[in-house]
Design an enzyme around this catalytic site. Structure first.
Site, PDB file in Angstrom:
ATOM      1  N   TYR A   1       0.843  -1.213   0.000  1.00 38.50           N
ATOM      2  CA  TYR A   1       0.000   0.000   0.000  1.00 38.50           C
ATOM      3  C   TYR A   1       0.880   1.267   0.000  1.00 38.50           C
ATOM      4  CZ  TYR A   1      -3.591  -3.300   1.768  1.00 38.50           C
ATOM      5  OH  TYR A   1      -4.430  -4.369   1.963  1.00 38.50           O
TER       6      TYR A   1
ATOM      7  N   HIS B   1       1.090 -11.834   2.179  1.00 39.17           N
ATOM      8  CA  HIS B   1      -0.024 -11.168   1.492  1.00 39.17           C
ATOM      9  C   HIS B   1      -0.728 -12.057   0.451  1.00 39.17           C
ATOM     10  CE1 HIS B   1      -1.318  -6.782   0.449  1.00 39.17           C
ATOM     11  NE2 HIS B   1      -2.305  -7.621   0.187  1.00 39.17           N
TER      12      HIS B   1
ATOM     13  N   TRP C   1     -11.569  -8.938   3.780  1.00 35.44           N
ATOM     14  CA  TRP C   1     -11.322  -7.688   3.065  1.00 35.44           C
ATOM     15  C   TRP C   1     -12.439  -7.499   2.034  1.00 35.44           C
ATOM     16  CZ3 TRP C   1     -10.185  -8.077  -2.200  1.00 35.44           C
ATOM     17  CH2 TRP C   1      -9.535  -9.228  -2.665  1.00 35.44           C
TER      18      TRP C   1
ATOM     19  N   LYS D   1     -12.931   0.144   5.477  1.00 33.95           N
ATOM     20  CA  LYS D   1     -12.222   1.410   5.264  1.00 33.95           C
ATOM     21  C   LYS D   1     -13.220   2.519   4.953  1.00 33.95           C
ATOM     22  CE  LYS D   1     -10.867   4.352   1.855  1.00 33.95           C
ATOM     23  NZ  LYS D   1     -11.633   4.839   0.687  1.00 33.95           N
ATOM     24  N   SER D   2     -13.001   3.672   5.540  1.00 35.01           N
ATOM     25  CA  SER D   2     -13.700   4.880   5.100  1.00 35.01           C
ATOM     26  C   SER D   2     -12.828   6.066   5.473  1.00 35.01           C
ATOM     27  CB  SER D   2     -15.071   5.024   5.772  1.00 35.01           C
ATOM     28  OG  SER D   2     -15.644   6.250   5.346  1.00 35.01           O
TER      29      SER D   2
ATOM     30  N   ARG E   1     -19.017   7.786   8.757  1.00 31.54           N
ATOM     31  CA  ARG E   1     -19.074   6.382   8.307  1.00 31.54           C
ATOM     32  C   ARG E   1     -18.224   5.487   9.202  1.00 31.54           C
ATOM     33  NH1 ARG E   1     -18.604   6.707   1.718  1.00 31.54           N
ATOM     34  NH2 ARG E   1     -20.752   7.348   1.328  1.00 31.54           N
TER      35      ARG E   1
HETATM   36  N1  LIG Z   1      -5.398  -8.856   1.784  1.00 34.66           N
HETATM   37  C1  LIG Z   1      -5.752  -8.347   0.606  1.00 34.66           C
HETATM   38  O1  LIG Z   1      -5.384  -8.887  -0.458  1.00 34.66           O
HETATM   39  C2  LIG Z   1      -6.603  -7.104   0.579  1.00 34.66           C
HETATM   40  C3  LIG Z   1      -7.122  -6.636  -0.637  1.00 34.66           C
HETATM   41  C4  LIG Z   1      -7.919  -5.495  -0.602  1.00 34.66           C
HETATM   42  C5  LIG Z   1      -8.192  -4.855   0.612  1.00 34.66           C
HETATM   43  N2  LIG Z   1      -7.637  -5.331   1.800  1.00 34.66           N
HETATM   44  C6  LIG Z   1      -7.909  -4.666   3.126  1.00 34.66           C
HETATM   45  O2  LIG Z   1      -9.309  -4.623   3.348  1.00 34.66           O
HETATM   46  C7  LIG Z   1      -9.720  -3.274   3.620  1.00 34.66           C
HETATM   47  C8  LIG Z   1     -11.161  -3.065   3.176  1.00 34.66           C
HETATM   48  O3  LIG Z   1     -11.286  -3.241   1.786  1.00 34.66           O
HETATM   49  P1  LIG Z   1     -11.770  -2.061   0.812  1.00 34.66           P
HETATM   50  O4  LIG Z   1     -11.552  -0.780   1.529  1.00 34.66           O
HETATM   51  O5  LIG Z   1     -11.127  -2.150  -0.514  1.00 34.66           O
HETATM   52  O6  LIG Z   1     -13.253  -2.433   0.485  1.00 34.66           O
HETATM   53  P2  LIG Z   1     -14.726  -2.175   1.011  1.00 34.66           P
HETATM   54  O7  LIG Z   1     -14.745  -2.123   2.495  1.00 34.66           O
HETATM   55  O8  LIG Z   1     -15.555  -3.168   0.352  1.00 34.66           O
HETATM   56  O9  LIG Z   1     -15.113  -0.775   0.447  1.00 34.66           O
HETATM   57  C9  LIG Z   1     -14.636   0.381   0.970  1.00 34.66           C
HETATM   58  C10 LIG Z   1     -15.441   1.518   0.337  1.00 34.66           C
HETATM   59  O10 LIG Z   1     -16.690   1.636   1.011  1.00 34.66           O
HETATM   60  C11 LIG Z   1     -16.964   2.992   1.322  1.00 34.66           C
HETATM   61  N3  LIG Z   1     -17.679   2.980   2.601  1.00 34.66           N
HETATM   62  C12 LIG Z   1     -17.172   2.691   3.827  1.00 34.66           C
HETATM   63  N4  LIG Z   1     -18.136   2.760   4.775  1.00 34.66           N
HETATM   64  C13 LIG Z   1     -19.279   3.090   4.130  1.00 34.66           C
HETATM   65  C14 LIG Z   1     -20.610   3.289   4.564  1.00 34.66           C
HETATM   66  N5  LIG Z   1     -20.953   3.172   5.834  1.00 34.66           N
HETATM   67  N6  LIG Z   1     -21.549   3.614   3.614  1.00 34.66           N
HETATM   68  C15 LIG Z   1     -21.206   3.733   2.328  1.00 34.66           C
HETATM   69  N7  LIG Z   1     -19.952   3.549   1.849  1.00 34.66           N
HETATM   70  C16 LIG Z   1     -19.001   3.229   2.749  1.00 34.66           C
HETATM   71  C17 LIG Z   1     -15.607   3.670   1.398  1.00 34.66           C
HETATM   72  O11 LIG Z   1     -15.658   4.948   0.842  1.00 34.66           O
HETATM   73  P3  LIG Z   1     -15.245   6.257   1.696  1.00 34.66           P
HETATM   74  O12 LIG Z   1     -13.824   6.088   2.152  1.00 34.66           O
HETATM   75  O13 LIG Z   1     -15.418   7.361   0.706  1.00 34.66           O
HETATM   76  O14 LIG Z   1     -16.215   6.312   2.849  1.00 34.66           O
HETATM   77  C18 LIG Z   1     -14.705   2.778   0.500  1.00 34.66           C
HETATM   78  O15 LIG Z   1     -14.542   3.337  -0.767  1.00 34.66           O
HETATM   79  C19 LIG Z   1      -8.658  -2.428   2.901  1.00 34.66           C
HETATM   80  O16 LIG Z   1      -8.594  -1.108   3.361  1.00 34.66           O
HETATM   81  C20 LIG Z   1      -7.394  -3.231   3.211  1.00 34.66           C
HETATM   82  O17 LIG Z   1      -6.929  -2.940   4.507  1.00 34.66           O
HETATM   83  C21 LIG Z   1      -6.861  -6.435   1.781  1.00 34.66           C
END
Ligand SMILES: NC(=O)c1ccc[n+]([C@@H]2O[C@H](COP(=O)([O-])OP(=O)(O)OC[C@H]3O[C@@H](n4cnc5c(N)ncnc54)[C@H](OP(=O)(O)O)[C@@H]3O)[C@@H](O)[C@H]2O)c1
Length: 282
Positions: free
Chosen positions: A48, A106, A182, A227-228, A233
Site C-alpha cells: 500500500y 499477502h 477484506w 475502510k472509510s 461512516r
Molecule cells: N489482503 C488483501 O489482499 C486485501 C485486498 C484489498 C483490501 N484489503 C484490506 O481490506 C480493507 C477493506 O477493503 P476495501 O476498503 O477495498 O473495500 P470495502 O470495504 O468493500 O469498500 C470500501 C469503500 O466503502 C466505502 N464505505 C465505507 N463505509 C461506508 C458506509 N458506511 N456507507 C457507504 N460507503 C461506505 C468507502 O468509501 P469512503 O472512504 O469514501 O467512505 C470505500 O470506498 C482495505 O482497506 C485493506 O486494509 C486487503
C-alpha cells in the site's frame, strides 16, 4: 471493543480499520481519526506504500501503542528467508514501531515456506506477536500448516455477500484459524449496499445496509476490515454490536452469493502473473 481469541493465545479486536488509502496526508488523518472514533485494529501492507503515514497516524492518535493492534503484510517479491527478514525490518522502520501485532504473507505465491520460517524466527525475537496469511485457499493453508511448527492465526480473504467463500470460512473456523474479511462492501459500488434484500433487512432493524453486512460477517465468525475516510461512516461502521440477524435473514443474505470475486480471482493464472509484477516503491 469486543475481541476474538486467536489460536496462539493473543486477542484481536472484532472489527478493524482497513488502511488501503491513497495519499500520505489522507492516510495519516484517516488512521488518527479512526482510532479517535474507537478502532483499535489497523490493517496496512507494504504494497500500500503508506506504512510511514499509518505509523504517523497511530502516533498522532495519542492512544498507547499496546492498546492498538497493528497488522502489516509481506509483498510477494520479498518472499524467501533473507528477503522476508529484510522486508519485515523495512516495514517496522517505516511504521516507526518496534513490533507488529500481526504479520501476514499477502498472497499464497512465491517462496512462502521460507518466508514462514523467517516469520517464526522473528516471532521468537519478539518482533511479531502473531503470524498469519492472506488469500490462502484451504489446500494451500493446510500445506503450510502440516509443514511448520506455528499455525497461522488468521487468513485474510475477500468476503462479502456477493463472494461469500463459505467453504473457506467453514474450513478456517473448523481449524481454529480466524477468518478476516477484506472488501466487505465489495467496493461499495457493486450494488451490495443498494441490494434490495440488504436494504430491506436494514430498514427492519432501523440500521444501515453497511451495518447489516458487517454484522452478517461477524455472525459467521468473520472479522471485518472496513475502510472509510469519512468520520461519520467510521462511527456508523463500528456501531454493529447492538442488534442480531435472525437465521431467516442470514439465509436471505446467503442466497446473494455469486461465487465470483468482486476484485480479482486469486486462482486466475493471468491475475497471478499480473500481480506478481507489482512492485512497491518506498
Ligand atoms: N489482503 C488483501 O489482499 C486485501 C485486498 C484489498 C483490501 N484489503 C484490506 O481490506 C480493507 C477493506 O477493503 P476495501 O476498503 O477495498 O473495500 P470495502 O470495504 O468493500 O469498500 C470500501 C469503500 O466503502 C466505502 N464505505 C465505507 N463505509 C461506508 C458506509 N458506511 N456507507 C457507504 N460507503 C461506505 C468507502 O468509501 P469512503 O472512504 O469514501 O467512505 C470505500 O470506498 C482495505 O482497506 C485493506 O486494509 C486487503
Amino acid at each position: 471493543m469486543e475481541y476474538f481469541n486467536l489460536n496462539d493465545g493473543n486477542k484481536i479486536p472484532k472489527l478493524g480499520f482497513g488502511a488501503m488509502i491513497k495519499g500520505d496526508e489522507e492516510t495519516e488523518s484517516a488512521v488518527a481519526e479512526a482510532i479517535s472514533a474507537g478502532y483499535r485494529l489497523i490493517d496496512t501492507a507494504a504494497i500500500y506504500q503508506n506504512e510511514r503515514a499509518v505509523g504517523r497516524g497511530i502516533k498522532q492518535s495519542g492512544i498507547p501503542r499496546d492498546q492498538i493492534f497493528v497488522t502489516t503484510k509481506l509483498w510477494l517479491q520479498d518472499t524467501g528467508y533473507d528477503a522476508t527478514k529484510r522486508e519485515f525490518e523495512g516495514s517496522l522502520e517505516r511504521l516507526g514501531l518496534d513490533y507488529v501485532d500481526l504479520y501476514l504473507i499477502h498472497k499464497p505465491w512465491g517462496n512462502t515456506f521460507d518466508s514462514w520460517e523467517a516469520m517464526q524466527d522473528l516471532q521468537k525475537e519478539g518482533k511479531i506477536k502473531s503470524l498469519g496469511v492472506s488469500n490462502f485457499y484451504p489446500d494451500q493453508l493446510m500445506d503450510l500448516m502440516v509443514h511448520h511448527e506455528v499455525t497461522p492465526v488468521i487468513d485474510q480473504i475477500e468476503n462479502n455477500p456477493l463472494f461469500q467463500q463459505n467453504y473457506s470460512v467453514k474450513f478456517l473456523n473448523d481449524n481454529n484459524v480466524q477468518p478476516e474479511a477484506w472488501l466487505p462492501f465489495a467496493h461499495a459500488k457493486s450494488g451490495v449496499l443498494d441490494n434490495q434484500t440488504i436494504t430491506q433487512i436494514a430498514e427492519e432493524h432501523n440500521k444501515q445496509p453497511g451495518q447489516v453486512v458487517l454484522l452478517w460477517l461477524l455472525q459467521r465468525n468473520v472479522l471485518p476490515l472496513v475502510k472509510s475516510v469519512h468520520r461519520q461512516r467510521m462511527i456508523d461502521n463500528l456501531n454493529v454490536f447492538d442488534f442480531e440477524l435472525s437465521d431467516k435473514e442470514m439465509n436471505q443474505i446467503k442466497s446473494l452469493d455469486t461465487h465470483t470475486s468482486q476484485f480479482y480471482d486469486h486462482r486466475d493464472p493471468a491475475a497471478v502473473k499480473r500481480i506478481s509484477e507489482w512492485k512497491a516503491n518506498f
